[in-house]
Motif scaffolding. Sequence first.
Motif, PDB file in Angstrom:
ATOM      1  N   ALA A  68       0.761  -1.140  -0.044  1.00  0.00           N
ATOM      2  CA  ALA A  68      -0.185  -0.114   0.142  1.00  0.00           C
ATOM      3  C   ALA A  68       0.651   1.141  -0.058  1.00  0.00           C
ATOM      4  N   ARG A  69       0.517   2.366  -0.550  1.00  0.00           N
ATOM      5  CA  ARG A  69       1.253   3.526  -0.831  1.00  0.00           C
ATOM      6  C   ARG A  69       1.227   4.367   0.410  1.00  0.00           C
ATOM      7  N   ASP A  70       0.550   4.043   1.494  1.00  0.00           N
ATOM      8  CA  ASP A  70       0.679   4.757   2.782  1.00  0.00           C
ATOM      9  C   ASP A  70       1.512   4.241   3.757  1.00  0.00           C
ATOM     10  N   VAL A  71       1.916   2.901   3.279  1.00  0.00           N
ATOM     11  CA  VAL A  71       2.939   2.199   4.328  1.00  0.00           C
ATOM     12  C   VAL A  71       4.407   2.770   3.923  1.00  0.00           C
ATOM     13  N   LEU A  72       5.000   3.265   5.197  1.00  0.00           N
ATOM     14  CA  LEU A  72       6.583   3.819   4.946  1.00  0.00           C
ATOM     15  C   LEU A  72       7.420   2.673   5.191  1.00  0.00           C
ATOM     16  N   GLY A  73       8.799   3.116   4.516  1.00  0.00           N
ATOM     17  CA  GLY A  73       9.683   2.189   4.605  1.00  0.00           C
ATOM     18  C   GLY A  73       9.565   0.768   3.964  1.00  0.00           C
ATOM     19  N   VAL A  74       8.892   0.741   2.810  1.00  0.00           N
ATOM     20  CA  VAL A  74       8.798  -0.376   2.174  1.00  0.00           C
ATOM     21  C   VAL A  74       9.453  -0.258   0.784  1.00  0.00           C
ATOM     22  N   GLU A  75       9.583  -1.352  -0.061  1.00  0.00           N
ATOM     23  CA  GLU A  75       9.895  -1.375  -1.379  1.00  0.00           C
ATOM     24  C   GLU A  75       8.625  -0.929  -1.957  1.00  0.00           C
ATOM     25  N   ALA A  76       9.149  -0.393  -3.277  1.00  0.00           N
ATOM     26  CA  ALA A  76       7.924   0.159  -4.048  1.00  0.00           C
ATOM     27  C   ALA A  76       7.466  -0.811  -4.990  1.00  0.00           C
ATOM     28  N   GLN A  77       8.456  -1.682  -5.364  1.00  0.00           N
ATOM     29  CA  GLN A  77       8.007  -2.800  -6.250  1.00  0.00           C
ATOM     30  C   GLN A  77       7.357  -3.940  -5.752  1.00  0.00           C
ATOM     31  N   PRO A  78       6.648  -4.690  -6.531  1.00  0.00           N
ATOM     32  CA  PRO A  78       6.138  -5.950  -5.951  1.00  0.00           C
ATOM     33  C   PRO A  78       7.290  -6.969  -5.586  1.00  0.00           C
ATOM     34  N   PRO A  79       7.118  -7.647  -4.544  1.00  0.00           N
ATOM     35  CA  PRO A  79       8.158  -8.715  -3.997  1.00  0.00           C
ATOM     36  C   PRO A  79       8.599  -9.635  -5.132  1.00  0.00           C
ATOM     37  N   ALA A  80       9.971  -9.892  -5.223  1.00  0.00           N
ATOM     38  CA  ALA A  80      10.605 -10.652  -6.215  1.00  0.00           C
ATOM     39  C   ALA A  80      10.144 -12.079  -6.169  1.00  0.00           C
ATOM     40  N   PRO A  81      10.192 -13.130  -7.192  1.00  0.00           N
ATOM     41  CA  PRO A  81       9.610 -14.601  -7.262  1.00  0.00           C
ATOM     42  C   PRO A  81      10.430 -14.979  -6.030  1.00  0.00           C
ATOM     43  N   GLU A  82      11.790 -14.827  -5.947  1.00  0.00           N
ATOM     44  CA  GLU A  82      12.663 -15.640  -4.899  1.00  0.00           C
ATOM     45  C   GLU A  82      12.050 -15.315  -3.419  1.00  0.00           C
ATOM     46  N   VAL A  83      11.261 -13.907  -3.349  1.00  0.00           N
ATOM     47  CA  VAL A  83      11.034 -13.943  -1.895  1.00  0.00           C
ATOM     48  C   VAL A  83       9.625 -14.573  -1.635  1.00  0.00           C
ATOM     49  N   LEU A  84       8.826 -14.614  -2.820  1.00  0.00           N
ATOM     50  CA  LEU A  84       7.385 -15.164  -2.731  1.00  0.00           C
ATOM     51  C   LEU A  84       7.682 -16.595  -2.448  1.00  0.00           C
ATOM     52  N   ARG A  85       8.622 -17.299  -3.237  1.00  0.00           N
ATOM     53  CA  ARG A  85       8.890 -18.657  -3.091  1.00  0.00           C
ATOM     54  C   ARG A  85       9.252 -18.800  -1.800  1.00  0.00           C
ATOM     55  N   PHE A  86       9.846 -18.194  -0.922  1.00  0.00           N
ATOM     56  CA  PHE A  86      10.531 -18.431   0.244  1.00  0.00           C
ATOM     57  C   PHE A  86       9.323 -18.118   1.456  1.00  0.00           C
ATOM     58  N   SER A  87       8.441 -17.304   1.120  1.00  0.00           N
ATOM     59  CA  SER A  87       7.381 -17.219   2.050  1.00  0.00           C
ATOM     60  C   SER A  87       6.268 -18.111   2.069  1.00  0.00           C
ATOM     61  N   ARG A  88       6.460 -18.869   0.985  1.00  0.00           N
ATOM     62  CA  ARG A  88       5.172 -19.977   0.914  1.00  0.00           C
ATOM     63  C   ARG A  88       5.875 -21.130   1.675  1.00  0.00           C
ATOM     64  N   GLU A  89       4.809 -21.655   2.384  1.00  0.00           N
ATOM     65  CA  GLU A  89       5.049 -23.207   2.985  1.00  0.00           C
ATOM     66  C   GLU A  89       5.083 -24.344   2.178  1.00  0.00           C
ATOM     67  N   PRO A  90       6.168 -24.915   2.031  1.00  0.00           N
ATOM     68  CA  PRO A  90       6.279 -25.878   0.977  1.00  0.00           C
ATOM     69  C   PRO A  90       5.355 -27.120   1.365  1.00  0.00           C
ATOM     70  N   PRO A  91       4.873 -27.805   0.140  1.00  0.00           N
ATOM     71  CA  PRO A  91       3.927 -28.629   0.663  1.00  0.00           C
ATOM     72  C   PRO A  91       4.384 -29.805   1.470  1.00  0.00           C
ATOM     73  N   ARG A  92       3.625 -30.593   2.195  1.00  0.00           N
ATOM     74  CA  ARG A  92       3.899 -31.429   2.991  1.00  0.00           C
ATOM     75  C   ARG A  92       3.909 -32.890   2.394  1.00  0.00           C
ATOM     76  N   PHE A  93       3.193 -33.337   1.480  1.00  0.00           N
ATOM     77  CA  PHE A  93       3.152 -34.776   1.274  1.00  0.00           C
ATOM     78  C   PHE A  93       3.612 -34.791  -0.193  1.00  0.00           C
ATOM     79  N   HIS A  94       4.198 -35.811  -0.548  1.00  0.00           N
ATOM     80  CA  HIS A  94       4.834 -36.131  -2.126  1.00  0.00           C
ATOM     81  C   HIS A  94       4.632 -37.591  -2.714  1.00  0.00           C
TER      82      HIS A  94
END
Length: 339
Positions: free
Chosen positions: A146-172
């Motif tokens: 959001a634009r009113d949040v201070l101290g954040v990166e202006a661009q959307p999160p990079a794919p590597e950051v999104l990958r890290f934030s998602r919980e890996p699947p538990r079963f395979h």
Amino acid sequence: MVRRARTLLVLLLLLVFPRLAWAQRVLVVRPDPRDSTLFEAFGRLSAELELQSFEVIVLGSAARSTGAEELEQKAQESEAFAAVALQRDGSGTAAEVCIVDRVTGKTTTRKLLIDPSSDGPMLLAVRAVDLLRASLLELGSGQAPARDVLGVEAQPPAPEVLRFSREPPRFHVRAGGLVLFTPSVGGGVGAQIGAHTRLDERFRLGLLLGGPLFGAEFRAAGGAAQVRQELALLRASWNLGQTAAGLHWEWGPLLGIGAYHLQATGDVEPPLVGRSEEFFSFAADAGLSVQYFFHPSVSLGLELTCLTLLPRPIIAVDEDRTAPLIAQALGTLSLGVSF
């Protein structure tokens, strides 16, 4: 000369620019080396972040604790998307974990009791990684803060950051082919199915069922013995690769124990009479597992292990006998799905 200079320039660009393009930075504050627990936790935390393909920027130790505002400022100066500080609280028995997340604009501070055992630094590092991952869950793919949040990166999160934030699947679960090679009888080929569950960030526990395997054969002067094989293995593996969801490699050692079944059927010349006998053995294997996730939930896997049996079967045709089946080479190639 011009062509050689152009080639060197291209090689330099290939070495430098990919790292600049995708290496997302995390700032980590180095604790006082005299605090062995926090210093070891700092090392384990840095290693885990590097395994996730992040570039770790180390902020040197300071005589005083690093506050959230200073941590945010240092993260901005380093162009890091997040900063992590591990500091001991006033009581001396707990650690303060401060996470400055410039993707969502959140600052999280948690007090964690330090485990007095030798596992204390590892547990502290794991909790810090979990806190960072939980902080990043707020934004989705392609979503800018959001634009009113201070101290954040202006661009959307990079794919590597999104990958890290998602919980890996538990079963395979997976299915594919299996090859079992024994020097005295050759190779047996068949189908295999398997499954495993992720018990924590690195440890996997699963099951492999292989067979029936056909093609192995023991040849002698009086005829041959056709060999059919099956096996079932309970397997444990340790992932040394990335653990985040998305496109990535997983690889590491594996160990297995289970049961092995062999059936030998004689195809002999008169006056010999062919017989069919079967044999059961305890089985154990050890080797390497590699998986490439070319889709967030679909992978191609390869496993190579050495299988040993006890007791060790012997196949006989008339007076000819195989050596005891001591060690066999086991390989699997499979397609898997995670959920």
